[in-house]
Design a protein around this motif. Sequence first.
Motif, PDB file in Angstrom:
ATOM      1  N   HIS A 200       0.854  -1.188   0.000  1.00 31.89           N
ATOM      2  CA  HIS A 200       0.000   0.000   0.000  1.00 31.89           C
ATOM      3  C   HIS A 200       0.893   1.242   0.000  1.00 31.89           C
ATOM      4  O   HIS A 200       1.852   1.326   0.779  1.00 31.89           O
ATOM      5  CB  HIS A 200      -0.875   0.039   1.262  1.00 31.89           C
ATOM      6  N   ILE A 201       0.577   2.200  -0.863  1.00 30.74           N
ATOM      7  CA  ILE A 201       1.260   3.496  -0.856  1.00 30.74           C
ATOM      8  C   ILE A 201       0.187   4.543  -0.596  1.00 30.74           C
ATOM      9  O   ILE A 201      -0.681   4.798  -1.439  1.00 30.74           O
ATOM     10  CB  ILE A 201       1.980   3.767  -2.186  1.00 30.74           C
ATOM     11  N   GLU A 202       0.245   5.148   0.597  1.00 25.20           N
ATOM     12  CA  GLU A 202      -0.843   6.012   1.068  1.00 25.20           C
ATOM     13  C   GLU A 202      -0.351   7.451   1.224  1.00 25.20           C
ATOM     14  O   GLU A 202       0.527   7.715   2.044  1.00 25.20           O
ATOM     15  CB  GLU A 202      -1.376   5.497   2.403  1.00 25.20           C
ATOM     16  N   PRO A 203      -0.899   8.397   0.463  1.00 25.29           N
ATOM     17  CA  PRO A 203      -0.503   9.800   0.643  1.00 25.29           C
ATOM     18  C   PRO A 203      -1.097  10.375   1.925  1.00 25.29           C
ATOM     19  O   PRO A 203      -2.261  10.124   2.245  1.00 25.29           O
ATOM     20  CB  PRO A 203      -1.082  10.482  -0.593  1.00 25.29           C
ATOM     21  N   ARG A 204      -0.273  11.089   2.670  1.00 20.18           N
ATOM     22  CA  ARG A 204      -0.732  11.794   3.863  1.00 20.18           C
ATOM     23  C   ARG A 204      -0.553  13.295   3.630  1.00 20.18           C
ATOM     24  O   ARG A 204      -0.210  13.727   2.542  1.00 20.18           O
ATOM     25  CB  ARG A 204       0.069  11.327   5.084  1.00 20.18           C
ATOM     26  N   GLU A 205      -0.744  14.107   4.652  1.00 16.30           N
ATOM     27  CA  GLU A 205      -0.706  15.557   4.475  1.00 16.30           C
ATOM     28  C   GLU A 205       0.668  16.044   4.027  1.00 16.30           C
ATOM     29  O   GLU A 205       0.785  16.859   3.109  1.00 16.30           O
ATOM     30  CB  GLU A 205      -1.093  16.258   5.781  1.00 16.30           C
ATOM     31  N   HIS A 229       5.546  11.770  -4.308  1.00 13.69           N
ATOM     32  CA  HIS A 229       4.452  10.810  -4.490  1.00 13.69           C
ATOM     33  C   HIS A 229       3.890  10.784  -5.909  1.00 13.69           C
ATOM     34  O   HIS A 229       3.685   9.700  -6.478  1.00 13.69           O
ATOM     35  CB  HIS A 229       3.330  11.115  -3.494  1.00 13.69           C
ATOM     36  N   ASP A 230       3.646  11.957  -6.499  1.00 13.14           N
ATOM     37  CA  ASP A 230       3.025  11.977  -7.829  1.00 13.14           C
ATOM     38  C   ASP A 230       3.882  11.262  -8.872  1.00 13.14           C
ATOM     39  O   ASP A 230       3.355  10.562  -9.748  1.00 13.14           O
ATOM     40  CB  ASP A 230       2.759  13.423  -8.268  1.00 13.14           C
ATOM     41  N   GLU A 246      -5.222  10.789 -15.659  1.00  7.76           N
ATOM     42  CA  GLU A 246      -6.459  10.607 -14.885  1.00  7.76           C
ATOM     43  C   GLU A 246      -6.106  10.545 -13.402  1.00  7.76           C
ATOM     44  O   GLU A 246      -5.354   9.682 -12.959  1.00  7.76           O
ATOM     45  CB  GLU A 246      -7.156   9.303 -15.311  1.00  7.76           C
ATOM     46  N   HIS A 247      -6.644  11.522 -12.647  1.00  5.90           N
ATOM     47  CA  HIS A 247      -6.321  11.597 -11.218  1.00  5.90           C
ATOM     48  C   HIS A 247      -7.564  11.564 -10.329  1.00  5.90           C
ATOM     49  O   HIS A 247      -7.429  11.622  -9.102  1.00  5.90           O
ATOM     50  CB  HIS A 247      -5.534  12.887 -10.923  1.00  5.90           C
ATOM     51  N   PHE A 248      -8.758  11.474 -10.925  1.00  8.96           N
ATOM     52  CA  PHE A 248      -9.980  11.578 -10.116  1.00  8.96           C
ATOM     53  C   PHE A 248     -10.916  10.382 -10.285  1.00  8.96           C
ATOM     54  O   PHE A 248     -12.075  10.439  -9.901  1.00  8.96           O
ATOM     55  CB  PHE A 248     -10.719  12.875 -10.472  1.00  8.96           C
ATOM     56  N   GLU A 275      -5.990  13.195   0.139  1.00  6.33           N
ATOM     57  CA  GLU A 275      -4.619  13.676   0.086  1.00  6.33           C
ATOM     58  C   GLU A 275      -3.897  13.345  -1.217  1.00  6.33           C
ATOM     59  O   GLU A 275      -2.719  13.633  -1.364  1.00  6.33           O
ATOM     60  CB  GLU A 275      -3.817  13.088   1.265  1.00  6.33           C
ATOM     61  N   GLY A 276      -4.590  12.705  -2.157  1.00  5.14           N
ATOM     62  CA  GLY A 276      -3.929  12.337  -3.407  1.00  5.14           C
ATOM     63  C   GLY A 276      -4.409  10.983  -3.894  1.00  5.14           C
ATOM     64  O   GLY A 276      -5.537  10.579  -3.615  1.00  5.14           O
TER      65      GLY A 276
END
Length: 569
Positions: A200-205, A229-230, A246-248, A275-276
């Motif tokens: 899992h790769i989870e974006p945080r603040e 991250h991006d 596509e990001h959404f 957060e992403g």
Amino acid sequence: MAISNDTLKAALAELEVLPAERLEAVYQSANDRGEPLADFLVERNIITDENLGRLIADIYRIPYINLRNEAIPDDVLRLVPVEMVKRSGVMPFRRLDDGAAVAVAVNDPGNLEAIAAVRKKLKGKEVRLHYATRADIELAAARYRKDIKSVFQAIIAEIDRKLAEKPDLSPEDALKELPIVQIVDTLLLYAYQAGASDMHIEPREKEALVRFRIDGLMHDIVRYPKYMHDLVVTRLKIMGRLRTDEHFAAQDGKIRTVLEGETVDIRINIVPIIEGEKVVMRLLTERGKHFYLESIGLSDADVEKTVRAMKKPFGMILSTGPTGSGKTTTLYAMMKILNTPEVNITTIEDPIEYDIGGVSQIQVNPKTGITFAAGLRAIVRQNPDIIMVGEIRDEETAGIAVNSAMTGHLVLSTLHTNNAATTLPRLLDMKIEPFLIASSINLIMAQRLVRRICPKCRKSGTMTMSEAKTAGVSDDLARRLFGKKKSLTVYAGAKCELCRHTGYIGRVGIFELIEMTEPIRKLIMSRANADEIEREAIRQGMTTMLEDGVQKVLNGLTTVEELLRTMHD
């Protein structure tokens, strides 16, 4: 080549390790499947790995070494690259004579080419061969694992250095000057080496967190700055052939890569969160192909029940349990036995976890109209002998599967239920008539997975009744564990480097099996509830999952704490 089946059979016969009839039966079975007899014996728990290792060492007249008890220094591990160790099965483990000689473990003393390559790598040092089992060498090779935190710290330090040299350079631009491919490859390699099933790769603040699921539990592995991250996600999208613009919206893809010489399939799912974009990847490796009925945790009695059900020309075998309980692995273990040239096996799966030679496997794809129900209808027209349905999720699929089992097909499938007995009322809820359930099902297997104690750091100890109660053991479980004893011998891992300081490596199943007998058929026909069916199954000798787990605790395969965690879940 490795020790031949004939040579090993002759040695086993001379030493009378097995009764002559059983030895001949396993020898023939290994030959029929094209497997080394040594692997066949160990993977089915007929002979322990260590006992067989000592026997083979005697045949080759070289010392035996148990690498699980060997503390191999880092400088010795670095003498030969891990890729060579995994490819050749030859591994240095100790310096001798003040470094003039090296003790080397070898799984195949007859592989002169591999031994010569290692001799060349050791640059003239004397090589003293020892025999070690393949499993021991694979476990020892796991110690080559890289320190991912130091790798990322080096990358981030390089970014900081560039920022110090060029204060106007944005972190994003600094990162573009670094090999982003190396960052992603390091993540994938470390996940593979750690035996992770998921990453899992989870974006945080302000950062992104990388987490691995190892032996069913999540572990925080490394954090990196948010500005990386991006680009990490973009690289993964490219590998998975997903839309990078596509990001959404959620996206699903598949990555095929080679890690340490093994082709690994990776299912990737990306979803937008606050957060992403969050990435979850499932790693499907060859390790899952090497399970057998005996090695997944089934007792001898339960193996007999399973084989008996598999020998029937038609009917249904159901593997049940929650997500992640090893149901699909159990079905694959069955198909390894059933997969012979005389039969036609077809599967419908979502996803196809492992490719099986000789089996026609269909991937569910709703976009093209291939659902479980539609695929199953098509399979029946393909004249199969054996059908595997990845999961029964709805009434339509259940109805077609039951009808297929009634019309001359052996059907294997999975179902989400808490135990074996609740499977039958669950099918009733799916509008399957009681007489169809009673006449179509051969066997129901319910299962969970518990973590295995690390074989390298396993230690024994004692537990009293009061200590068990303090740990959360219920009165019922305590009665099953202790009987009339005041204390019992239990085992636990001392938490070493090999098991990542968890005390566990790998998992084993705990099971309960219900065979379809006449008394149980009558209960189904009368629409009896799950409790009544379970009581009758126990009366007929069924070992419940809890009892099977207790036995694995007493045998030193797992711990009381792990059994409590799994059964509470």
